[in-house]
Design a protein around this motif. Sequence first.
Motif, PDB file in Angstrom:
ATOM      1  N   VAL A  24     -17.590  30.651  23.626  1.00 43.33           N
ATOM      2  CA  VAL A  24     -18.128  29.690  24.584  1.00 43.33           C
ATOM      3  C   VAL A  24     -17.061  29.365  25.622  1.00 43.33           C
ATOM      4  O   VAL A  24     -15.858  29.502  25.357  1.00 43.33           O
ATOM      5  CB  VAL A  24     -18.595  28.403  23.872  1.00 43.33           C
ATOM      6  N   PRO A  25     -17.463  28.904  26.807  1.00 43.65           N
ATOM      7  CA  PRO A  25     -16.483  28.574  27.840  1.00 43.65           C
ATOM      8  C   PRO A  25     -15.703  27.306  27.506  1.00 43.65           C
ATOM      9  O   PRO A  25     -16.066  26.537  26.607  1.00 43.65           O
ATOM     10  CB  PRO A  25     -17.340  28.391  29.097  1.00 43.65           C
ATOM     11  N   GLU A  26     -14.653  27.113  28.262  1.00 46.44           N
ATOM     12  CA  GLU A  26     -13.750  25.977  28.024  1.00 46.44           C
ATOM     13  C   GLU A  26     -14.473  24.641  28.115  1.00 46.44           C
ATOM     14  O   GLU A  26     -14.183  23.716  27.346  1.00 46.44           O
ATOM     15  CB  GLU A  26     -12.612  26.033  29.038  1.00 46.44           C
ATOM     16  N   ALA A  27     -15.425  24.516  29.034  1.00 50.80           N
ATOM     17  CA  ALA A  27     -16.114  23.239  29.224  1.00 50.80           C
ATOM     18  C   ALA A  27     -16.852  22.811  27.967  1.00 50.80           C
ATOM     19  O   ALA A  27     -16.980  21.616  27.678  1.00 50.80           O
ATOM     20  CB  ALA A  27     -17.089  23.343  30.391  1.00 50.80           C
ATOM     21  N   ILE A  28     -17.355  23.756  27.187  1.00 51.56           N
ATOM     22  CA  ILE A  28     -18.057  23.422  25.943  1.00 51.56           C
ATOM     23  C   ILE A  28     -17.060  23.223  24.808  1.00 51.56           C
ATOM     24  O   ILE A  28     -17.180  22.285  24.016  1.00 51.56           O
ATOM     25  CB  ILE A  28     -19.071  24.522  25.597  1.00 51.56           C
ATOM     26  N   ALA A  29     -16.055  24.102  24.714  1.00 49.87           N
ATOM     27  CA  ALA A  29     -15.069  23.988  23.641  1.00 49.87           C
ATOM     28  C   ALA A  29     -14.293  22.675  23.723  1.00 49.87           C
ATOM     29  O   ALA A  29     -13.930  22.096  22.693  1.00 49.87           O
ATOM     30  CB  ALA A  29     -14.109  25.173  23.683  1.00 49.87           C
ATOM     31  N   ALA A  30     -14.039  22.187  24.940  1.00 52.09           N
ATOM     32  CA  ALA A  30     -13.273  20.958  25.106  1.00 52.09           C
ATOM     33  C   ALA A  30     -14.092  19.708  24.818  1.00 52.09           C
ATOM     34  O   ALA A  30     -13.538  18.641  24.564  1.00 52.09           O
ATOM     35  CB  ALA A  30     -12.701  20.890  26.522  1.00 52.09           C
ATOM     36  N   HIS A  31     -15.425  19.833  24.847  1.00 52.05           N
ATOM     37  CA  HIS A  31     -16.296  18.666  24.633  1.00 52.05           C
ATOM     38  C   HIS A  31     -17.425  19.023  23.668  1.00 52.05           C
ATOM     39  O   HIS A  31     -18.601  19.071  24.046  1.00 52.05           O
ATOM     40  CB  HIS A  31     -16.864  18.176  25.962  1.00 52.05           C
ATOM     41  N   PRO A  32     -17.095  19.291  22.407  1.00 52.98           N
ATOM     42  CA  PRO A  32     -18.154  19.651  21.448  1.00 52.98           C
ATOM     43  C   PRO A  32     -19.144  18.511  21.216  1.00 52.98           C
ATOM     44  O   PRO A  32     -20.243  18.753  20.719  1.00 52.98           O
ATOM     45  CB  PRO A  32     -17.368  19.989  20.172  1.00 52.98           C
ATOM     46  N   GLU A  33     -18.754  17.277  21.573  1.00 55.89           N
ATOM     47  CA  GLU A  33     -19.693  16.167  21.387  1.00 55.89           C
ATOM     48  C   GLU A  33     -20.903  16.287  22.306  1.00 55.89           C
ATOM     49  O   GLU A  33     -21.925  15.602  22.099  1.00 55.89           O
ATOM     50  CB  GLU A  33     -18.980  14.835  21.635  1.00 55.89           C
ATOM     51  N   ARG A  34     -20.846  17.149  23.317  1.00 54.01           N
ATOM     52  CA  ARG A  34     -21.998  17.361  24.207  1.00 54.01           C
ATOM     53  C   ARG A  34     -23.106  18.152  23.529  1.00 54.01           C
ATOM     54  O   ARG A  34     -24.239  18.141  24.004  1.00 54.01           O
ATOM     55  CB  ARG A  34     -21.562  18.117  25.464  1.00 54.01           C
ATOM     56  N   ILE A  35     -22.802  18.823  22.423  1.00 53.99           N
ATOM     57  CA  ILE A  35     -23.799  19.666  21.763  1.00 53.99           C
ATOM     58  C   ILE A  35     -24.790  18.780  21.022  1.00 53.99           C
ATOM     59  O   ILE A  35     -24.443  18.101  20.054  1.00 53.99           O
ATOM     60  CB  ILE A  35     -23.126  20.656  20.804  1.00 53.99           C
ATOM     61  N   ALA A  36     -26.036  18.780  21.504  1.00 49.25           N
ATOM     62  CA  ALA A  36     -27.076  17.938  20.908  1.00 49.25           C
ATOM     63  C   ALA A  36     -27.890  18.680  19.858  1.00 49.25           C
ATOM     64  O   ALA A  36     -28.547  18.052  19.028  1.00 49.25           O
ATOM     65  CB  ALA A  36     -28.000  17.408  22.000  1.00 49.25           C
ATOM     66  N   VAL A  43     -23.009  23.046  14.098  1.00 48.62           N
ATOM     67  CA  VAL A  43     -21.661  23.498  14.432  1.00 48.62           C
ATOM     68  C   VAL A  43     -20.746  23.269  13.228  1.00 48.62           C
ATOM     69  O   VAL A  43     -20.678  22.155  12.688  1.00 48.62           O
ATOM     70  CB  VAL A  43     -21.128  22.763  15.666  1.00 48.62           C
ATOM     71  N   LYS A  44     -20.045  24.318  12.814  1.00 49.85           N
ATOM     72  CA  LYS A  44     -19.119  24.215  11.700  1.00 49.85           C
ATOM     73  C   LYS A  44     -17.697  23.994  12.193  1.00 49.85           C
ATOM     74  O   LYS A  44     -16.972  23.143  11.678  1.00 49.85           O
ATOM     75  CB  LYS A  44     -19.185  25.483  10.849  1.00 49.85           C
ATOM     76  N   GLU A  45     -17.287  24.744  13.208  1.00 49.24           N
ATOM     77  CA  GLU A  45     -15.937  24.583  13.736  1.00 49.24           C
ATOM     78  C   GLU A  45     -15.855  25.173  15.132  1.00 49.24           C
ATOM     79  O   GLU A  45     -16.639  26.058  15.502  1.00 49.24           O
ATOM     80  CB  GLU A  45     -14.906  25.251  12.822  1.00 49.24           C
ATOM     81  N   VAL A  46     -14.902  24.655  15.896  1.00 44.67           N
ATOM     82  CA  VAL A  46     -14.633  25.145  17.242  1.00 44.67           C
ATOM     83  C   VAL A  46     -13.165  25.542  17.301  1.00 44.67           C
ATOM     84  O   VAL A  46     -12.283  24.729  17.007  1.00 44.67           O
ATOM     85  CB  VAL A  46     -14.925  24.077  18.315  1.00 44.67           C
ATOM     86  N   GLY A  47     -12.899  26.798  17.632  1.00 48.65           N
ATOM     87  CA  GLY A  47     -11.528  27.276  17.698  1.00 48.65           C
ATOM     88  C   GLY A  47     -10.766  26.691  18.870  1.00 48.65           C
ATOM     89  O   GLY A  47     -11.340  26.291  19.884  1.00 48.65           O
ATOM     90  N   ARG A  48      -9.434  26.659  18.729  1.00 51.27           N
ATOM     91  CA  ARG A  48      -8.581  26.108  19.772  1.00 51.27           C
ATOM     92  C   ARG A  48      -7.852  27.171  20.571  1.00 51.27           C
ATOM     93  O   ARG A  48      -7.088  26.856  21.469  1.00 51.27           O
ATOM     94  CB  ARG A  48      -7.545  25.165  19.150  1.00 51.27           C
ATOM     95  N   GLY A  49      -8.085  28.429  20.266  1.00 48.41           N
ATOM     96  CA  GLY A  49      -7.447  29.506  21.006  1.00 48.41           C
ATOM     97  C   GLY A  49      -8.447  30.576  21.363  1.00 48.41           C
ATOM     98  O   GLY A  49      -9.411  30.819  20.637  1.00 48.41           O
ATOM     99  N   THR A  50      -8.226  31.232  22.503  1.00 50.21           N
ATOM    100  CA  THR A  50      -9.164  32.259  22.945  1.00 50.21           C
ATOM    101  C   THR A  50      -8.870  33.614  22.337  1.00 50.21           C
ATOM    102  O   THR A  50      -9.736  34.470  22.267  1.00 50.21           O
ATOM    103  CB  THR A  50      -9.120  32.396  24.472  1.00 50.21           C
ATOM    104  N   TYR A  87     -13.780  30.607  23.871  1.00 47.55           N
ATOM    105  CA  TYR A  87     -13.299  29.994  22.638  1.00 47.55           C
ATOM    106  C   TYR A  87     -14.307  30.241  21.512  1.00 47.55           C
ATOM    107  O   TYR A  87     -15.506  30.139  21.720  1.00 47.55           O
ATOM    108  CB  TYR A  87     -13.107  28.489  22.844  1.00 47.55           C
ATOM    109  N   PRO A  88     -13.814  30.552  20.292  1.00 49.99           N
ATOM    110  CA  PRO A  88     -14.750  30.819  19.185  1.00 49.99           C
ATOM    111  C   PRO A  88     -15.421  29.536  18.718  1.00 49.99           C
ATOM    112  O   PRO A  88     -14.768  28.515  18.491  1.00 49.99           O
ATOM    113  CB  PRO A  88     -13.839  31.413  18.101  1.00 49.99           C
ATOM    114  N   LEU A  89     -16.726  29.605  18.562  1.00 44.20           N
ATOM    115  CA  LEU A  89     -17.523  28.503  18.025  1.00 44.20           C
ATOM    116  C   LEU A  89     -18.374  29.075  16.898  1.00 44.20           C
ATOM    117  O   LEU A  89     -19.116  30.037  17.103  1.00 44.20           O
ATOM    118  CB  LEU A  89     -18.394  27.867  19.107  1.00 44.20           C
TER     119      LEU A  89
END
Length: 416
Positions: A264-276, A294-301, A308-310
Amino acid sequence: MNRSAWMASLTVLALLAGGCAREAATAPRAEAARPVKTAVVTAGSPVESRSFPGVVEAATETRLAFRVGGPVVALEVGMGERVARGQVLARIDPRDYRVRVRALEAALAEARAQAKALREGARAEDVAALRAERTAAASRLEEARTNWERYRRLLAEGVVAQAAVDRARTAYDAARAALEALDRNLEKATSGGRPEDLEAMDARIDRLEAELAAARNALADTELRAPFDGVVRDTLVERHETVAPGQPVVSLFQDGRPEVTVRVPEAIAAHPERIAGVVCTVEALPGRRFEAEVKEVGRGTGAANQGYPLTVAVRIPDGVVLQPGMAASVTLALRNPSAEGAVRVPLAAVAADPQGRSRVFRFDPSTSTAVPVPVRTGAVHGGEVEILDGLTPGDEIVTAGARFLRPGQPVRRLGR
């Protein structure tokens, strides 16, 4: 009518026809309407959807290995077979490990017996024998002392040589040493071992117990068991093959709740709380939609421009099987409160006027012409751009080819 009158009539008709032709040639021709695509502007939604491709993965997958080495004597499972937790998957030859256990058990039993003897002392009959031997040794010492004193007097009288006195002294010293040794043995027999001897024996027992525990663990490790309920993905060795400790033998995965990882792009990885909300679809099961979370969001590309891995965990109903490796798609419902009521139009609908300002063309159904409307643009979202000012929901605009239009140009809707 005579000939002259007839000729005059023809001349008049020719002049009239020529004038009409010249008038038709000089009259302006009507412009053809340009075909365009149009769409009605609608208000933006506070939730937008984005889809990303991925692959189904097992929630838990591991390559199992023996903790000890040896030749494989049995492979109890095959590829694709379901197994239960604790089930034996493979065995290696246990003979050497059994021998090691038995040897340590015997050594430990011997050490414990010796420690017991040190603590309890000798048996009663052994103590009695030691006491009898001490009595005899004491008698021999008294006899040796008497002889030594007699030889000393005889030496003073000049009857014996000094060598005889020395031999008597040596015999006395030997008898005294023998008696002292018997006294120590008797004390040990009646009071147990010395504290340092007991401590050394206890340390030996502790070492043997630890070695025996390790040997029993090694013997148990000659059987490779499933750590969880799952499915065998593959067997990685052959029977009779000698394996080293840690060498993978069986690949096992848990199929209870599969996962899908997407980028996923940075805008989604940085704000996982946006995922409804999260929905997953699988190409192998068209028309089926599976809820996920959502189980986890990676911090590196991992690499440039990869996203970013989601990872999402998929909820599957009973009777449905998602195999690892299946192509999948994850759709994220993203909260975007700033987009509520905002207008978005395709990028191709926005053109620049001669002064470089942004504009769109609104379709006027009363005149079937393109009417330019100045607009103020905002953020770009994929293939769309926000319109902050200039349009309202319900406006019908040209959605493609706006830069080829001119104000007031006749147009017609495609497909109408």
